[in-house]
Design an enzyme around this catalytic site. Structure first.
Site, PDB file in Angstrom:
ATOM      1  N   HIS A  28      -3.607  -5.618   1.365  1.00 13.20           N
ATOM      2  CA  HIS A  28      -3.350  -5.906   2.777  1.00 13.20           C
ATOM      3  C   HIS A  28      -3.808  -7.326   3.094  1.00 13.20           C
ATOM      4  O   HIS A  28      -4.801  -7.806   2.554  1.00 13.20           O
ATOM      5  CB  HIS A  28      -4.124  -4.935   3.674  1.00 13.20           C
ATOM      6  CG  HIS A  28      -3.632  -3.534   3.621  1.00 13.20           C
ATOM      7  ND1 HIS A  28      -2.451  -3.136   4.188  1.00 13.20           N
ATOM      8  CD2 HIS A  28      -4.188  -2.419   3.068  1.00 13.20           C
ATOM      9  CE1 HIS A  28      -2.285  -1.830   3.997  1.00 13.20           C
ATOM     10  NE2 HIS A  28      -3.313  -1.379   3.310  1.00 13.20           N
TER      11      HIS A  28
ATOM     12  N   CYS B  71       0.838  -1.199   0.000  1.00 15.05           N
ATOM     13  CA  CYS B  71       0.000   0.000   0.000  1.00 15.05           C
ATOM     14  C   CYS B  71       0.879   1.258   0.000  1.00 15.05           C
ATOM     15  O   CYS B  71       1.585   1.520  -0.959  1.00 15.05           O
ATOM     16  CB  CYS B  71      -0.977  -0.049   1.164  1.00 15.05           C
ATOM     17  SG  CYS B  71      -2.397   1.062   0.967  1.00 15.05           S
TER      18      CYS B  71
END
Length: 504
Positions: free
Chosen positions: A445, A348
Site C-alpha cells: 500500500h 493487496c
C-alpha cells in the site's frame, strides 16, 4: 501559543476531547489541524481516538494497525503513529460483523450485540493506552466517534462521554452547518446529555460554514441561552481537505474522487467500487495528477471503455468482494479491457483476486471456504490467521524507481508468476506480473505516493505526469489547515481548557 514543558508532569496531562453532534462533522480534520497548530508552537502533542470504525487503516512502527485518520493526526504532531493512539479499531466485514483490533492486534470478530458485551473489558485497554501516551505528552487531543447523544448506546460507551468521564476530560462539541440543522443539533445534544455530561462540554465549534459568517451571529445567542455553552469559533469550509487522506468510506459517498475531465489527453483509471473496499487512499496520489481521471465505478455500471488501467484496491473480505465483482459482470469487462490493450493492477486484496484461487480455510475474513480468482495471474493465495503488518521500502523492478509504503494482509501468495515480481523490497520479492506485462499485482500500500514511480508508471500509460511532491503537498496542506483554524477558532482558549484538567 507558548509551550509549558513540565505542566503535564506536575499533574495530569493537559487534554481536550472533540466530540461531534453526529458522524462526519469534521472531528478528524479539526483535530489534525489543531494538532499541527499546537505542535508547531513547541508542544509535544499526541492524538488519541478510543474507538474507531474504518477499513482505512495504517501500519504503526510498533507492528500494529490503527485508523488512517490517527496516522495523519500523528503526522500533524510531527511524530510516528503507535498502536496506543487508536486502541480499539473496528473493521467491518459484513453488515453485522466486524473484526475487532485491540491495541494494534486482531482480538476477535463479533456482531454488534456481542461487541457491546465486550466494551467494559475494552475500556480497561483504552485507559491503559491513554496512560502510556500521557507519559510522553504535553497535550493530548482526543477524538470521539459518532455522537454523545446516542442514548441507546450510552451504556458501556467507550467512544464519547463514557471515555470522557472515565478519563475526566473536558469536551468541545463540533457541529456541521453544511448538512443543515446545526442549531437544533447542538441544542438537541445538550437536551439528551445528563447534567454531568453537560458540564463537561465547555463550548462548541461550528464547522464547514459557507458564505457570510456574520449571519450566524444571532444563533450564538440562542444556543448560549439554551445551553450555556461558549462558541469557540465558526470555521469556514476548508476545501483543501480533499488533499488529505480520508478517514473512511464516507468520503466515497461524497464523491471524493469526482472531478472535471482533465482533457482529451487525460488517462482514465477505472476503479470498481467493492462493498468492503479498504485503504482506498492509495488513489490519492493518482487523483492529484492533472493528467489522470479516477472513475470510481459504482455497482450497476460497466467498467468504462477506453480506460487505460483497471485498478483493484484492497478489500476486508476478499472472497466476498470477488463474488460481488463477478455479480456485476466486471470480470467480463476486465477481460474486454485487456483485449483492447488495457492494463490491470491489483493491490493487496485486489492482487489476490487476480490469481487462480483464494482459499480461506480458517474463516479469517468470514465463512471458511475458497473461490476461483480471475485467473489473470498464475498465482494462488491462502488466507492465514497470522497477519503481516510492516512498513517496507524498495524498488519497482521494471523502472528501478524507489517505492515505500506498508503491508497489511493475512494472505500469502505464491505461484509461477511470482518469479516475475513487481517489487523488490530490500531483497525480498513482492507481487507478480503476467508474461505480457499487462497484469500485475503487489501487497504494498502507498506505492503511488513515491513520486518517481508514479511518474514512470503514468507515463507508461500515456499520461503526462506532474512533477509534484506528494508528501510535501500533505505537509503544506496540514500547515494551511492549522493557519485556517487559528484564524477562526479561539485556539488559546482551547489550550487553556485542556490545561485546566491538569490543575485539579
Amino acid at each position: 501559543m507558548t509551550s509549558s514543558s513540565g505542566s503535564s508532569r506536575a499533574g495530569r496531562v493537559p487534554a481536550l476531547m472533540l466530540q461531534g453532534t453526529g458522524s462526519d462533522v469534521g472531528k478528524s480534520l479539526l483535530l489534525a489541524g489543531l494538532a499541527r497548530a499546537f505542535a508547531r508552537s513547541g508542544l509535544t502533542v499526541r492524538p488519541f481516538k478510543p474507538q474507531n470504525m474504518s477499513n482505512n487503516a495504517a501500519v504503526t512502527g510498533d507492528g500494529g494497525e490503527i485508523g488512517r485518520a490517527q496516522a495523519l493526526q500523528a503526522r500533524a504532531c510531527f511524530t510516528e503513529p503507535v498502536s496506543d493512539m487508536n486502541p480499539v479499531l473496528l473493521k467491518p466485514q459484513s453488515e453485522t460483523d466486524a473484526q475487532i483490533v485491540v491495541q494494534g492486534r486482531i482480538a476477535a470478530t463479533a456482531g454488534a450485540r456481542d461487541y457491546y458485551a465486550l466494551k467494559p473489558s475494552l475500556l480497561v485497554k483504552v485507559l491503559e493506552s491513554f496512560g502510556r501516551l500521557a507519559a510522553d505528552a504535553e497535550l493530548i487531543l482526543v477524538e470521539g466517534a459518532g455522537s454523545p447523544a446516542e442514548v441507546n448506546l450510552r451504556t458501556s460507551d467507550i467512544a464519547n462521554m463514557g471515555f470522557a468521564e472515565a478519563a475526566d476530560l473536558p469536551v468541545a462539541l463540533i457541529g456541521d452547518i453544511e448538512r443543515g440543522g446545526v442549531i437544533a443539533s447542538l441544542i438537541g445534544t445538550h437536551a439528551l446529555l445528563s447534567p454531568g455530561e453537560r458540564r463537561r462540554v465547555k463550548g462548541y465549534i461550528v464547522n464547514k460554514f459557507r458564505g457570510d459568517a456574520t449571519l450566524f451571529e444571532p444563533a450564538i445567542g440562542t444556543i448560549a441561552e439554551r445551553t450555556g455553552w461558549d462558541c469557540f469559533g465558526v470555521v469556514p469550509f476548508f476545501s483543501p481537505a480533499s488533499l488529505l487522506p480520508a478517514e473512511d468510506a464516507m468520503a466515497l459517498e461524497e464523491g471524493r474522487y469526482a472531478k472535471a475531465m482533465a482533457g482529451a489527453e487525460a488517462v482514465t483509471v477505472a476503479v470498481p467500487r467493492l462493498p468492503r473496499i479498504s485503504n482506498f487512499d492509495d488513489l490519492d496520489p493518482l487523483a492529484a495528477e492533472p493528467g489522470v481521471t479516477i472513475d470510481l465505478v459504482e455497482p450497476g455500471r460497466p467498467l468504462p471503455v477506453g480506460a487505460k488501467l483497471v485498478l483493484l484496491l484492497g478489500s476486508k473480505t476478499t472472497i466476498g468482494d470477488l463474488e460481488f465483482l463477478r455479480a456485476q459482470g466486471w470480470d467480463i469487462d476486465i477481460q474486454a479491457h485487456l483485449r483492447q490493450g488495457g492494463r490491470v493492477l491489483g493491490v493487496c486484496g485486489g492482487y489476490q483476486m487476480l490469481g487462480k484461487k483464494i482459499a480461506d480455510g480458517h474463516g479469517v475474513e468470514g465463512t471458511p471456504g475458497e473461490a476461483d480468482g480471475l485467473g489473470l495471474l498464475d498465482v494462488t493465495t491462502r488466507i492465514e490467521p497470522a497477519k503481516t503488518l510492516k512498513e517496507a521500502t524498495g524498488i519497482e523492478v521494471t523502472t528501478g524507481a524507489p517505492v515505500r509504503g506498508y503491508e497489511m494482509h493475512s494472505g500469502q501468495t505464491s505461484g509461477p508468476d511470482c518469479a516475475r515480481p513487481m517489487l523488490d523490497l530490500e531483497g525480498r520479492a513482492d507481487g507478480a506480473r503476467s508474461a505480457d506485462g499487462k497484469v500485475m499485482g503487489c501487497y504494498l500500500h502507498g506505492l503511488f505516493a513515491a513520486d518517481a514511480f508514479r511518474r514512470a508508471f503514468l507515463e507508461s500509460l500515456g499520461a503526462r505526469a506532474a512533477k509534484a511532491d506528494f508528501e510535501a503537498r500533505i505537509e503544506t496542506t496540514l500547515d494551511s489547515l492549522a493557519d485556517h483554524l487559528e484564524a477562526h477558532i479561539d485556539v488559546p482558549r482551547l489550550l487553556e481548557i485542556a490545561r485546566e484538567r491538569s490543575r485539579y
